[in-house]
Write a protein that holds these residues in place. Structure first.
Motif, PDB file in Angstrom:
ATOM      1  N   GLY A 160      16.422  31.186   1.528  1.00 41.94           N
ATOM      2  CA  GLY A 160      15.605  31.918   2.475  1.00 41.94           C
ATOM      3  C   GLY A 160      14.955  33.143   1.856  1.00 41.94           C
ATOM      4  N   PHE A 161      15.723  33.879   1.069  1.00 39.61           N
ATOM      5  CA  PHE A 161      15.196  35.079   0.420  1.00 39.61           C
ATOM      6  C   PHE A 161      14.062  34.719  -0.539  1.00 39.61           C
ATOM      7  CE2 PHE A 161      15.286  38.450  -2.823  1.00 39.61           C
ATOM      8  CZ  PHE A 161      15.189  39.582  -2.020  1.00 39.61           C
ATOM      9  N   ARG A 162      14.278  33.701  -1.344  1.00 42.15           N
ATOM     10  CA  ARG A 162      13.244  33.272  -2.285  1.00 42.15           C
ATOM     11  C   ARG A 162      12.008  32.754  -1.556  1.00 42.15           C
ATOM     12  NH1 ARG A 162      16.355  28.973  -5.485  1.00 42.15           N
ATOM     13  NH2 ARG A 162      14.294  28.592  -6.407  1.00 42.15           N
ATOM     14  N   THR A 163      12.232  32.100  -0.406  1.00 42.46           N
ATOM     15  CA  THR A 163      11.095  31.624   0.384  1.00 42.46           C
ATOM     16  C   THR A 163      10.258  32.785   0.893  1.00 42.46           C
ATOM     17  OG1 THR A 163      12.329  29.661   1.092  1.00 42.46           O
ATOM     18  CG2 THR A 163      10.400  30.278   2.399  1.00 42.46           C
ATOM     19  N   GLY A 164      10.937  33.840   1.362  1.00 40.75           N
ATOM     20  CA  GLY A 164      10.217  35.004   1.849  1.00 40.75           C
ATOM     21  C   GLY A 164       9.316  35.601   0.784  1.00 40.75           C
ATOM     22  N   VAL A 165       9.828  35.693  -0.441  1.00 37.93           N
ATOM     23  CA  VAL A 165       9.030  36.223  -1.552  1.00 37.93           C
ATOM     24  C   VAL A 165       7.876  35.274  -1.870  1.00 37.93           C
ATOM     25  CG1 VAL A 165       9.050  36.894  -3.979  1.00 37.93           C
ATOM     26  CG2 VAL A 165      10.993  37.485  -2.507  1.00 37.93           C
ATOM     27  N   LYS A 166       8.170  33.972  -1.865  1.00 40.02           N
ATOM     28  CA  LYS A 166       7.131  32.984  -2.172  1.00 40.02           C
ATOM     29  C   LYS A 166       6.000  33.043  -1.155  1.00 40.02           C
ATOM     30  CE  LYS A 166       6.378  28.007  -2.914  1.00 40.02           C
ATOM     31  NZ  LYS A 166       7.024  26.683  -3.122  1.00 40.02           N
ATOM     32  N   VAL A 167       6.336  33.139   0.123  1.00 38.62           N
ATOM     33  CA  VAL A 167       5.316  33.195   1.175  1.00 38.62           C
ATOM     34  C   VAL A 167       4.488  34.473   1.042  1.00 38.62           C
ATOM     35  CG1 VAL A 167       4.959  33.394   3.674  1.00 38.62           C
ATOM     36  CG2 VAL A 167       6.567  31.703   2.769  1.00 38.62           C
ATOM     37  N   TYR A 168       5.159  35.596   0.771  1.00 37.09           N
ATOM     38  CA  TYR A 168       4.411  36.849   0.596  1.00 37.09           C
ATOM     39  C   TYR A 168       3.451  36.734  -0.587  1.00 37.09           C
ATOM     40  CZ  TYR A 168       3.233  41.757   0.183  1.00 37.09           C
ATOM     41  OH  TYR A 168       2.535  42.942   0.128  1.00 37.09           O
ATOM     42  N   ASN A 169       3.954  36.215  -1.709  1.00 44.84           N
ATOM     43  CA  ASN A 169       3.092  36.058  -2.890  1.00 44.84           C
ATOM     44  C   ASN A 169       1.875  35.198  -2.587  1.00 44.84           C
ATOM     45  OD1 ASN A 169       4.548  37.632  -4.715  1.00 44.84           O
ATOM     46  ND2 ASN A 169       5.820  35.926  -5.411  1.00 44.84           N
ATOM     47  N   SER A 170       2.096  34.102  -1.838  1.00 46.31           N
ATOM     48  CA  SER A 170       1.003  33.185  -1.524  1.00 46.31           C
ATOM     49  C   SER A 170      -0.043  33.844  -0.626  1.00 46.31           C
ATOM     50  CB  SER A 170       1.558  31.933  -0.844  1.00 46.31           C
ATOM     51  OG  SER A 170       0.528  31.045  -0.484  1.00 46.31           O
ATOM     52  N   ILE A 171       0.414  34.568   0.383  1.00 46.13           N
ATOM     53  CA  ILE A 171      -0.508  35.185   1.336  1.00 46.13           C
ATOM     54  C   ILE A 171      -1.262  36.357   0.711  1.00 46.13           C
ATOM     55  CG2 ILE A 171      -0.617  36.536   3.483  1.00 46.13           C
ATOM     56  CD1 ILE A 171       1.693  34.787   4.539  1.00 46.13           C
ATOM     57  N   HIS A 172      -0.565  37.138  -0.113  1.00 42.29           N
ATOM     58  CA  HIS A 172      -1.158  38.376  -0.635  1.00 42.29           C
ATOM     59  C   HIS A 172      -1.619  38.265  -2.089  1.00 42.29           C
ATOM     60  CE1 HIS A 172      -0.195  40.926   2.855  1.00 42.29           C
ATOM     61  NE2 HIS A 172       0.867  40.151   2.985  1.00 42.29           N
ATOM     62  N   ASN A 173      -1.493  37.053  -2.648  1.00 43.50           N
ATOM     63  CA  ASN A 173      -1.927  36.826  -4.027  1.00 43.50           C
ATOM     64  C   ASN A 173      -1.237  37.789  -4.994  1.00 43.50           C
ATOM     65  OD1 ASN A 173      -3.393  35.439  -6.002  1.00 43.50           O
ATOM     66  ND2 ASN A 173      -5.082  36.909  -5.930  1.00 43.50           N
ATOM     67  N   THR A 174       0.064  37.939  -4.819  1.00 50.33           N
ATOM     68  CA  THR A 174       0.877  38.776  -5.709  1.00 50.33           C
ATOM     69  C   THR A 174       1.796  37.886  -6.531  1.00 50.33           C
ATOM     70  OG1 THR A 174       2.409  39.092  -3.842  1.00 50.33           O
ATOM     71  CG2 THR A 174       0.802  40.842  -4.269  1.00 50.33           C
ATOM     72  N   ASN A 175       2.566  38.495  -7.397  1.00 56.53           N
ATOM     73  CA  ASN A 175       3.442  37.727  -8.275  1.00 56.53           C
ATOM     74  C   ASN A 175       4.810  38.404  -8.381  1.00 56.53           C
ATOM     75  OD1 ASN A 175       4.120  35.594 -10.002  1.00 56.53           O
ATOM     76  ND2 ASN A 175       3.566  36.799 -11.822  1.00 56.53           N
ATOM     77  N   VAL A 176       5.394  38.700  -7.229  1.00 58.55           N
ATOM     78  CA  VAL A 176       6.713  39.334  -7.217  1.00 58.55           C
ATOM     79  C   VAL A 176       7.752  38.349  -7.751  1.00 58.55           C
ATOM     80  CG1 VAL A 176       8.497  40.378  -5.766  1.00 58.55           C
ATOM     81  CG2 VAL A 176       6.072  40.814  -5.288  1.00 58.55           C
ATOM     82  N   GLU A 177       8.584  38.829  -8.637  1.00 61.70           N
ATOM     83  CA  GLU A 177       9.593  37.992  -9.291  1.00 61.70           C
ATOM     84  C   GLU A 177      10.943  38.142  -8.587  1.00 61.70           C
ATOM     85  OE1 GLU A 177      11.901  37.796 -13.634  1.00 61.70           O
ATOM     86  OE2 GLU A 177      10.089  39.010 -13.392  1.00 61.70           O
ATOM     87  N   VAL A 178      11.669  37.018  -8.463  1.00 61.29           N
ATOM     88  CA  VAL A 178      13.007  37.038  -7.854  1.00 61.29           C
ATOM     89  C   VAL A 178      14.054  36.668  -8.895  1.00 61.29           C
ATOM     90  CG1 VAL A 178      14.491  36.161  -6.024  1.00 61.29           C
ATOM     91  CG2 VAL A 178      12.028  36.226  -5.673  1.00 61.29           C
ATOM     92  N   LYS A 179      15.063  37.499  -9.010  1.00 64.42           N
ATOM     93  CA  LYS A 179      16.204  37.186  -9.865  1.00 64.42           C
ATOM     94  C   LYS A 179      17.386  36.817  -8.974  1.00 64.42           C
ATOM     95  CE  LYS A 179      14.908  40.161 -13.761  1.00 64.42           C
ATOM     96  NZ  LYS A 179      14.837  39.083 -14.766  1.00 64.42           N
ATOM     97  N   VAL A 180      18.140  35.793  -9.370  1.00 62.82           N
ATOM     98  CA  VAL A 180      19.286  35.321  -8.603  1.00 62.82           C
ATOM     99  C   VAL A 180      20.531  35.385  -9.474  1.00 62.82           C
ATOM    100  CG1 VAL A 180      20.299  33.394  -7.347  1.00 62.82           C
ATOM    101  CG2 VAL A 180      17.820  33.770  -7.249  1.00 62.82           C
TER     102      VAL A 180
END
Length: 353
Positions: A160-180
């Motif tokens: 879920g957390f990674r999905t939230g980042v992915k959706v934000y990146n897609s909508i805002h054309n950003t490239n926020v990285e997620v570390k797990v």
């Protein structure tokens, strides 16, 4: 005299038919400020509301589960087992005590037993919201999630957390990285602190916790890092500094954890284990018992994001609006948040604001 006899009768009747609830913890125990404490608070709320006797038995080792659950079943009307790791022991004991109600928190119904009710959660729905928030708030472009043990509920937190980042990146054309990363423990604050310090050194500035009591170490590390720049103990000065310069944040899990470290915890992914445990007590006590599993998500108010009592003013209004809109999409069934790796990989974001 008649009044006295009536009171005596009531006391005898109450003693003969007293109702008792016992919660058995997993090795995480009370005091985690998260999952266990949240579940216990729901039991206490229900029992105090209905005048029910209640008790907790804390497990020190996994080998304690069967003996503790059996002990509880011998004296209680309702036994709660809290935590995915207790599921095997839970069903073994529930079969041995068919006259006792058993409520399992955080694992599915594995056997069709009339005395068993379980509650599971769509953890991915709460952590999706904090993931989206983290992506919108990071100053470094790097965020992370620290899990406890990679059991199914925690993996859903991660997805879920990674999905939230992915959706934000897609909508805002950003490239926020997620570390797990995984601590492989729910009870190791020292490990949580070490992992947090390592992530900060790699440029991560926002960390979601999904590791129970281990997160106490995350909080400690975050506070130490922020207080290198803000030496005042005044919350206002901390918030003012964060507003102008940014800082480091933890994202809480399960309950509204902001109160544990005001200003240092941006928000929390809410998992209403308290509502589940409350519901379990009430259903058993009132006779509204229905065996089987109950799954709670955003639509059922079993998942969500906290009110952000100290930090909401730091979040841009546009980002708040986007979160509220995403919640409405999920509740209306117009957007399904992935809960597996395959679903996340297959996700194609078509959301527009």
């Amino acid at each position: 005299m008649k009044k006295l006899l009536f009171l005596v009768f009531i006391l005898i009747f109450s003693s003969l038919f007293a109702f008792k609830v016992i919660m058995v913890t997993d090795v995480g125990g009370l005091g985690d400020g998260s999952f266990m404490d949240g579940t216990w608070s729901g039991i206490v709320r229900a029992c105090q509301e209905y005048g029910i006797e209640y008790e907790v038995i804390q497990s020190k080792e996994q080998s304690d589960y069967i003996s503790n659950l059996s002990k509880a079943a011998e004296s209680a009307d309702v036994v709660f087992a809290v935590g995915f790791l207790m599921s095997d022991a839970f069903y073994k004991v529930a079969e041995q005590y068919p006259e006792t109600y058993f409520v399992g928190i955080d694992f599915h119904q594995e056997k069709d037993l009339p005395n068993v009710m379980t509650f599971t959660f769509k953890e991915q729905e709460g952590s999706f919201l904090t993931g989206y928030l983290a992506a919108g708030m990071t100053k470094t472009g790097k965020v992370a999630i620290i899990g406890g043990i990679p059991i199914p509920p925690v993996k859903r937190y991660e997805i879920g957390f990674r999905t939230g980042v992915k959706v934000y990146n897609s909508i805002h054309n950003t490239n926020v990285e997620v570390k797990v990363v995984y601590a492989n423990s729910f009870t190791d604050p020292k490990k949580g602190k070490e992992l947090t310090q390592a992530l900060i050194s790699e440029g991560v500035d926002i960390i979601q916790q999904a590791c129970g009591g281990t997160a106490l170490g995350i909080i400690e590390a975050i506070k130490e890092e922020n207080l290198k720049n803000v030496t005042s103990k005044e919350l206002k000065e901390l918030i003012d500094y964060m507003y102008l310069n940014g800082g480091y944040y933890m994202l809480g899990g399960d309950v509204e954890q902001e109160w544990q470290a005001p200003g240092h915890i941006l928000a929390s992914a809410i998992k209403r284990v308290d509502n589940a445990s409350y519901m379990g007590v009430v259903k058993a006590f009132t006779g509204d018992w229905h065996p089987g599993n109950i799954e709670l998500g955003l639509k059922e108010d079993g998942e969500g994001i906290s009110r952000m009592p100290f930090t909401k003013g730091l979040v841009p209004n546009d980002l708040i609006y986007e979160l509220e809109y995403l919640i409405s999409l999920v509740k209306r069934g117009e957007f399904k948040i992935p809960e597996t790796e395959d679903e996340l990989n297959a996700l194609r974001v078509k959301i527009q604001f």
